[in-house]
Design a protein around this motif. Structure first.
Motif, PDB file in Angstrom:
ATOM      1  N   ILE A  93       0.852  -1.184   0.000  1.00 45.92           N
ATOM      2  CA  ILE A  93       0.000   0.000   0.000  1.00 45.92           C
ATOM      3  C   ILE A  93       0.893   1.239   0.000  1.00 45.92           C
ATOM      4  N   PRO A  94       0.773   2.105  -1.030  1.00 46.55           N
ATOM      5  CA  PRO A  94       1.593   3.315  -1.074  1.00 46.55           C
ATOM      6  C   PRO A  94       1.230   4.275   0.056  1.00 46.55           C
ATOM      7  N   GLY A  95       2.186   5.113   0.442  1.00 45.70           N
ATOM      8  CA  GLY A  95       2.049   6.024   1.572  1.00 45.70           C
ATOM      9  C   GLY A  95       0.823   6.909   1.548  1.00 45.70           C
ATOM     10  N   ARG A  96       0.519   7.524   0.394  1.00 47.36           N
ATOM     11  CA  ARG A  96      -0.630   8.442   0.336  1.00 47.36           C
ATOM     12  C   ARG A  96      -1.949   7.714   0.577  1.00 47.36           C
ATOM     13  N   LEU A  97      -2.072   6.508   0.042  1.00 47.04           N
ATOM     14  CA  LEU A  97      -3.294   5.726   0.265  1.00 47.04           C
ATOM     15  C   LEU A  97      -3.377   5.288   1.728  1.00 47.04           C
ATOM     16  N   LEU A  98      -2.251   4.919   2.297  1.00 45.36           N
ATOM     17  CA  LEU A  98      -2.232   4.531   3.707  1.00 45.36           C
ATOM     18  C   LEU A  98      -2.664   5.706   4.591  1.00 45.36           C
ATOM     19  N   PRO A 125     -11.354  -3.366  -8.385  1.00 44.74           N
ATOM     20  CA  PRO A 125     -10.420  -4.439  -8.740  1.00 44.74           C
ATOM     21  C   PRO A 125      -9.950  -4.272 -10.174  1.00 44.74           C
ATOM     22  N   GLY A 126      -8.651  -4.482 -10.376  1.00 47.20           N
ATOM     23  CA  GLY A 126      -8.070  -4.335 -11.702  1.00 47.20           C
ATOM     24  C   GLY A 126      -7.522  -5.644 -12.232  1.00 47.20           C
ATOM     25  N   LYS A 127      -6.489  -5.522 -13.035  1.00 43.57           N
ATOM     26  CA  LYS A 127      -5.945  -6.684 -13.734  1.00 43.57           C
ATOM     27  C   LYS A 127      -5.346  -7.708 -12.766  1.00 43.57           C
ATOM     28  N   ARG A 158      -1.418 -11.929  -8.681  1.00 43.00           N
ATOM     29  CA  ARG A 158      -1.264 -10.571  -8.157  1.00 43.00           C
ATOM     30  C   ARG A 158      -2.401  -9.750  -8.747  1.00 43.00           C
ATOM     31  N   ARG A 159      -3.056  -8.979  -7.885  1.00 41.03           N
ATOM     32  CA  ARG A 159      -4.203  -8.180  -8.308  1.00 41.03           C
ATOM     33  C   ARG A 159      -3.990  -6.736  -7.900  1.00 41.03           C
ATOM     34  N   TYR A 160      -4.364  -5.836  -8.769  1.00 42.30           N
ATOM     35  CA  TYR A 160      -4.271  -4.399  -8.521  1.00 42.30           C
ATOM     36  C   TYR A 160      -5.644  -3.874  -8.134  1.00 42.30           C
ATOM     37  N   PHE A 161      -5.683  -2.973  -7.152  1.00 38.40           N
ATOM     38  CA  PHE A 161      -6.928  -2.344  -6.724  1.00 38.40           C
ATOM     39  C   PHE A 161      -6.725  -0.833  -6.755  1.00 38.40           C
ATOM     40  N   ASP A 162      -7.618  -0.146  -7.452  1.00 43.89           N
ATOM     41  CA  ASP A 162      -7.541   1.317  -7.554  1.00 43.89           C
ATOM     42  C   ASP A 162      -8.437   1.971  -6.514  1.00 43.89           C
ATOM     43  N   GLN A 167      -3.070   3.159  -6.024  1.00 43.68           N
ATOM     44  CA  GLN A 167      -3.229   1.753  -6.355  1.00 43.68           C
ATOM     45  C   GLN A 167      -2.531   0.903  -5.305  1.00 43.68           C
ATOM     46  N   LEU A 168      -3.232  -0.118  -4.818  1.00 45.64           N
ATOM     47  CA  LEU A 168      -2.586  -1.083  -3.942  1.00 45.64           C
ATOM     48  C   LEU A 168      -2.487  -2.405  -4.685  1.00 45.64           C
ATOM     49  N   ILE A 169      -1.549  -3.227  -4.249  1.00 51.04           N
ATOM     50  CA  ILE A 169      -1.280  -4.490  -4.928  1.00 51.04           C
ATOM     51  C   ILE A 169      -1.386  -5.616  -3.906  1.00 51.04           C
ATOM     52  N   VAL A 170      -2.129  -6.668  -4.265  1.00 50.97           N
ATOM     53  CA  VAL A 170      -2.264  -7.840  -3.407  1.00 50.97           C
ATOM     54  C   VAL A 170      -1.769  -9.064  -4.175  1.00 50.97           C
TER      55      VAL A 170
END
Length: 187
Positions: A93-98, A125-127, A158-162, A167-170
């Motif tokens: 999770i990037p800092g700004r989203l956190l 949910p993304g790609k 791996r899934r991207y969520f906007d 964007q966070l990555i799981v």
């Protein structure tokens, strides 16, 4: 055996599923590429669903893991079904989203992230990308430490969520117990 500790994640080459020629067979392939909540799917396969937090902290992402970020909040967990670890999950999770969602993310504790991501329309949910791992990988060593047989390769997605402009990555790695159980569903 080598002692492992947080973070367990490793640098992985993720690939678009349409560029892979050796994807596993259904039903496992269907789970790997499912666009719905993996947490929700997993809960249908057990009586007791648990999240074991392996670690969480602000760290540098691995090489090519999140190229636009110097530091991200990393959370690594095991998703456990009826006492058996099925999934190793790593969230970035990037800092700004956190900062925007600090209470939700840092307050997860042993609740699954999937419930947060799919319970509100805030996350899109993304790609999905996939990868497979050999028995010598760090994640395979984690599976071995959980008394799981890693004689076959492991698969993950791996899934991207906007969320707004962030964007966070799981990443979710199916451990051997999960692969065996899911494959047995098709028999």
């Amino acid at each position: 055996m080598t002692r492992l500790s947080f973070p367990y994640g490793e640098s992985i080459k993720w690939i678009s599923p349409d560029k892979m020629t050796n994807l596993p067979s259904p039903p496992f392939k269907d789970w790997l590429l499912s666009s719905s909540s993996l947490t929700k799917k997993l809960k249908t396969q057990c009586q007791v669903f648990e999240v074991k937090v392996l670690g969480e902290d602000t760290l540098s992402p691995l090489t090519d893991e999140y190229p636009t970020q110097q530091q991200v909040w990393i959370r690594e967990v095991l998703l456990i079904l009826d006492g058996i670890p099925w999934i190793f999950a790593r969230t970035l999770i990037p800092g700004r989203l956190l900062e925007k969602k600090q209470q939700e993310f840092l307050g997860l504790g042993v609740r699954p992230l999937g419930e947060l991501l799919y319970s509100k329309d805030e996350f899109t949910p993304g790609k999905i990308e996939v990868a497979h791992f050999e028995a010598c990988s760090k994640i395979a060593k984690l599976a071995e430490s959980l008394d799981q047989d890693v004689s076959s390769e492991l698969w993950g997605r791996r899934r991207y969520f906007d969320h707004a402009q962030e964007q966070l990555i799981v990443s979710e790695i199916f451990l051997p117990a999960a692969q065996q159980a899911i494959t047995a569903l098709g028999k």
